[in-house]
Design a protein around this motif. Sequence first.
Motif, PDB file in Angstrom:
ATOM      1  N   VAL A  53      -3.536  -1.582   8.993  1.00  0.00           N
ATOM      2  CA  VAL A  53      -3.392  -0.954   7.682  1.00  0.00           C
ATOM      3  C   VAL A  53      -4.731  -0.972   6.960  1.00  0.00           C
ATOM      4  O   VAL A  53      -5.503  -1.938   7.061  1.00  0.00           O
ATOM      5  CB  VAL A  53      -2.276  -1.662   6.858  1.00  0.00           C
ATOM      6  CG1 VAL A  53      -2.602  -3.111   6.619  1.00  0.00           C
ATOM      7  CG2 VAL A  53      -2.012  -0.949   5.548  1.00  0.00           C
ATOM      8  N   GLY A  97      -4.500   0.402   1.062  1.00  0.00           N
ATOM      9  CA  GLY A  97      -3.056   0.680   0.945  1.00  0.00           C
ATOM     10  C   GLY A  97      -2.253  -0.528   0.521  1.00  0.00           C
ATOM     11  O   GLY A  97      -1.017  -0.480   0.528  1.00  0.00           O
ATOM     12  N   VAL A 105       7.555   1.186   3.666  1.00  0.00           N
ATOM     13  CA  VAL A 105       6.837   0.437   2.639  1.00  0.00           C
ATOM     14  C   VAL A 105       7.147  -1.033   2.930  1.00  0.00           C
ATOM     15  O   VAL A 105       8.312  -1.419   2.991  1.00  0.00           O
ATOM     16  CB  VAL A 105       7.328   0.822   1.226  1.00  0.00           C
ATOM     17  CG1 VAL A 105       6.675  -0.057   0.169  1.00  0.00           C
ATOM     18  CG2 VAL A 105       7.068   2.299   0.953  1.00  0.00           C
ATOM     19  N   PRO A 113      -3.382   6.774  -1.573  1.00  0.00           N
ATOM     20  CA  PRO A 113      -2.216   6.002  -1.132  1.00  0.00           C
ATOM     21  C   PRO A 113      -1.254   5.716  -2.276  1.00  0.00           C
ATOM     22  O   PRO A 113      -1.675   5.598  -3.436  1.00  0.00           O
ATOM     23  CB  PRO A 113      -2.842   4.707  -0.602  1.00  0.00           C
ATOM     24  CG  PRO A 113      -4.152   4.592  -1.305  1.00  0.00           C
ATOM     25  CD  PRO A 113      -4.619   5.988  -1.572  1.00  0.00           C
ATOM     26  N   ASP A 165       1.058   2.705   2.140  1.00  0.00           N
ATOM     27  CA  ASP A 165      -0.001   3.600   2.612  1.00  0.00           C
ATOM     28  C   ASP A 165       0.449   5.066   2.656  1.00  0.00           C
ATOM     29  O   ASP A 165      -0.255   5.919   3.194  1.00  0.00           O
ATOM     30  CB  ASP A 165      -0.524   3.144   3.984  1.00  0.00           C
ATOM     31  CG  ASP A 165       0.592   3.004   5.024  1.00  0.00           C
ATOM     32  OD1 ASP A 165       1.766   3.236   4.688  1.00  0.00           O
ATOM     33  OD2 ASP A 165       0.276   2.639   6.184  1.00  0.00           O
ATOM     34  N   GLN A 166       1.640   5.333   2.096  1.00  0.00           N
ATOM     35  CA  GLN A 166       2.118   6.724   2.038  1.00  0.00           C
ATOM     36  C   GLN A 166       1.118   7.551   1.221  1.00  0.00           C
ATOM     37  O   GLN A 166       0.613   7.079   0.195  1.00  0.00           O
ATOM     38  CB  GLN A 166       3.511   6.772   1.385  1.00  0.00           C
ATOM     39  CG  GLN A 166       4.633   6.222   2.245  1.00  0.00           C
ATOM     40  CD  GLN A 166       4.570   4.715   2.504  1.00  0.00           C
ATOM     41  OE1 GLN A 166       4.037   3.978   1.692  1.00  0.00           O
ATOM     42  NE2 GLN A 166       5.108   4.255   3.617  1.00  0.00           N
ATOM     43  N   ARG A 167       0.852   8.742   1.670  1.00  0.00           N
ATOM     44  CA  ARG A 167      -0.153   9.575   1.002  1.00  0.00           C
ATOM     45  C   ARG A 167       0.506  10.379  -0.121  1.00  0.00           C
ATOM     46  O   ARG A 167       1.481  11.101   0.112  1.00  0.00           O
ATOM     47  CB  ARG A 167      -0.819  10.503   2.022  1.00  0.00           C
ATOM     48  CG  ARG A 167      -1.667   9.699   3.018  1.00  0.00           C
ATOM     49  CD  ARG A 167      -1.907  10.446   4.290  1.00  0.00           C
ATOM     50  NE  ARG A 167      -2.651  11.688   4.067  1.00  0.00           N
ATOM     51  CZ  ARG A 167      -3.957  11.745   3.841  1.00  0.00           C
ATOM     52  NH1 ARG A 167      -4.664  10.645   3.837  1.00  0.00           N
ATOM     53  NH2 ARG A 167      -4.551  12.901   3.655  1.00  0.00           N
ATOM     54  N   LYS A 193       7.208  -1.937  10.246  1.00  0.00           N
ATOM     55  CA  LYS A 193       5.893  -1.387   9.881  1.00  0.00           C
ATOM     56  C   LYS A 193       4.995  -1.279  11.103  1.00  0.00           C
ATOM     57  O   LYS A 193       4.204  -0.331  11.211  1.00  0.00           O
ATOM     58  CB  LYS A 193       5.244  -2.263   8.800  1.00  0.00           C
ATOM     59  CG  LYS A 193       4.013  -1.648   8.159  1.00  0.00           C
ATOM     60  CD  LYS A 193       4.351  -0.377   7.391  1.00  0.00           C
ATOM     61  CE  LYS A 193       3.148   0.387   6.912  1.00  0.00           C
ATOM     62  NZ  LYS A 193       3.468   1.794   6.585  1.00  0.00           N
ATOM     63  N   ASP A 225       5.896   1.839  12.858  1.00  0.00           N
ATOM     64  CA  ASP A 225       5.948   3.003  11.967  1.00  0.00           C
ATOM     65  C   ASP A 225       4.757   3.929  12.204  1.00  0.00           C
ATOM     66  O   ASP A 225       3.649   3.644  11.757  1.00  0.00           O
ATOM     67  CB  ASP A 225       5.939   2.479  10.516  1.00  0.00           C
ATOM     68  CG  ASP A 225       5.927   3.573   9.483  1.00  0.00           C
ATOM     69  OD1 ASP A 225       6.429   4.671   9.771  1.00  0.00           O
ATOM     70  OD2 ASP A 225       5.421   3.314   8.365  1.00  0.00           O
ATOM     71  N   THR A 226       4.998   5.036  12.880  1.00  0.00           N
ATOM     72  CA  THR A 226       3.894   5.954  13.135  1.00  0.00           C
ATOM     73  C   THR A 226       3.861   7.097  12.107  1.00  0.00           C
ATOM     74  O   THR A 226       2.921   7.893  12.093  1.00  0.00           O
ATOM     75  CB  THR A 226       4.022   6.574  14.544  1.00  0.00           C
ATOM     76  OG1 THR A 226       5.347   7.111  14.661  1.00  0.00           O
ATOM     77  CG2 THR A 226       3.785   5.539  15.634  1.00  0.00           C
ATOM     78  N   ARG A 272       4.369   6.709   8.585  1.00  0.00           N
ATOM     79  CA  ARG A 272       4.279   6.207   7.197  1.00  0.00           C
ATOM     80  C   ARG A 272       5.625   6.303   6.473  1.00  0.00           C
ATOM     81  O   ARG A 272       5.719   6.768   5.333  1.00  0.00           O
ATOM     82  CB  ARG A 272       3.191   6.957   6.422  1.00  0.00           C
ATOM     83  CG  ARG A 272       1.793   6.666   6.925  1.00  0.00           C
ATOM     84  CD  ARG A 272       0.738   7.150   5.968  1.00  0.00           C
ATOM     85  NE  ARG A 272       0.698   8.600   5.861  1.00  0.00           N
ATOM     86  CZ  ARG A 272       0.000   9.398   6.648  1.00  0.00           C
ATOM     87  NH1 ARG A 272      -0.780   8.884   7.587  1.00  0.00           N
ATOM     88  NH2 ARG A 272       0.038  10.704   6.493  1.00  0.00           N
ATOM     89  N   ARG A 273       6.669   5.851   7.178  1.00  0.00           N
ATOM     90  CA  ARG A 273       8.027   5.830   6.610  1.00  0.00           C
ATOM     91  C   ARG A 273       8.317   4.506   5.921  1.00  0.00           C
ATOM     92  O   ARG A 273       9.267   4.391   5.164  1.00  0.00           O
ATOM     93  CB  ARG A 273       9.063   5.943   7.755  1.00  0.00           C
ATOM     94  CG  ARG A 273       9.175   7.277   8.346  1.00  0.00           C
ATOM     95  CD  ARG A 273      10.147   8.124   7.554  1.00  0.00           C
ATOM     96  NE  ARG A 273       9.795   9.501   7.748  1.00  0.00           N
ATOM     97  CZ  ARG A 273       9.990  10.443   6.843  1.00  0.00           C
ATOM     98  NH1 ARG A 273      10.550  10.170   5.702  1.00  0.00           N
ATOM     99  NH2 ARG A 273       9.645  11.676   7.084  1.00  0.00           N
TER     100      ARG A 273
END
Length: 444
Positions: free
Chosen positions: A109, A113, A255, A288, A276-278, A246, A249-250, A252-253
């Motif tokens: 990560v 983020g 948190v 992020p 790290d969700q955009r 996580k 998680d490829t 970014r689903r």
Amino acid sequence: MSAAEPVDLTVADLHPALGDPALTSMNFLNEVSERYPAAVSLAAGRPYEEFFDLAAVHRHLDTFHRHLVDDLGHRPEQARRLLLQYGRTKGIVHHLIARNLAVDEGITVDPEGIVVTVGCQEAMFLVLRALRAGPTDVLLAVAPTYVGLTGAARLVDLPVWPVAGGPTGVDLADLAAQVHRARAAGLRPRACYVMPDFANPSGVSIDATHRQRLLDLAAREDLLLLEDNPYGLFHSEDGPRPPTLKALDTGRRVVYLGSFAKTVLPGARVGYVVADQRVAGPDGRVGPLADQLAMIKSMVTVNTSPIAQAVIGGRLLEHGCSLVAANTRERSAYTRNLRHLVAGLTRRFPDQPDQPDGPAVRWTVPAGGFFVVVTVPFPVDDALLDRSARDYGVLWTPMAHFYDDTAPVCALRLSVSAVTPEQIDVGLDRLTALITDELARRAG
Ligand SMILES: Cc1ncc(COP(=O)(O)O)c(C=O)c1O
């Protein structure tokens, strides 16, 4: 103050969350334990205090200070300022947390983020505050649910929809059904809260296959997952731990919510969130989700105490950023206690006559963590807890506190984290007396 005395405000005029059972639950449980200080507590999910070490706290602080100067090249006055002044909203140990996640969890990560928070509790609040955009938003949460999550959701007016946990830790068919049901009702499920490792309170873990299926479902349904992982390091079986959501998680689903309360010190009050969700801003710039959470944090706690962060940072540095390495003693104490508790229950409730759905008194056998759930053939409520504390001298937590309705629940949670094996024995003797008396009373 009695109700007859003049008052200036009433709870009914304050935020509707005040007075809600989710917010009063923790206070109630604390009050019971304060009222009966001699009772053995199998209720508290606090870490084992025998390993607390004040001298180590000073050392950690020094270690982190040296890291600022020697490794990061800060001048002494800069290092002093970083530790003692108001500081970066997203925190000052984010790089070490990123390293810890890589070392212990195989999670890669970007430190940008990460937001370092005042305990995981603040992280939950920030995430829910950000996700709750309007009155049609709802949060899904695997039930039974950690009451701190339910309380935080109440504070931001976000309804919580339970999803069945079941033996696999999350009932995927029910999760899909709840998403569809919510959408059909014109609502917007923002995320599903889940604790894949030794959940509080159920103790259940999700196996590797179901973790992947959960991620696949989240992708199919365009849903975020809030993964809360305070207990994952305390597995009692040898061998590899399943990967966190996580780590898998490829897209970014996920948190990811972290806490140092159980792995370092609860008194430091340090946790974090990997977000790290955009997020696209109104000007088209993308950053992020962590940056948005930091904006909320700047209006709630401004920044997490840098002194407290330094203590956590020092502990991480002293163990090559591995909390697995830092917690070998703790892990073996919790494992010993968990086995002792389960063996103690087996000894105290042997050869029970068969009931249509199994023995009358049953318990879970978790593969780690702090919690065992005991199921009994009668409702377990706060009045019974009070009687247990007063007449039998043992505290535990009614499972009803972890469900968001008033239906009776015939189960209680036992915690092994803050007791010795001797205290477990005394506590179980007392609990057995309570259960035996209760069964006899109800039998006639
Ligand atoms: C599942 C879960 N999440 C979060 C927390 C809160 O952690 P913190 O003390 O870091 O706020 C706890 C504390 O017991 C917990 O059990």
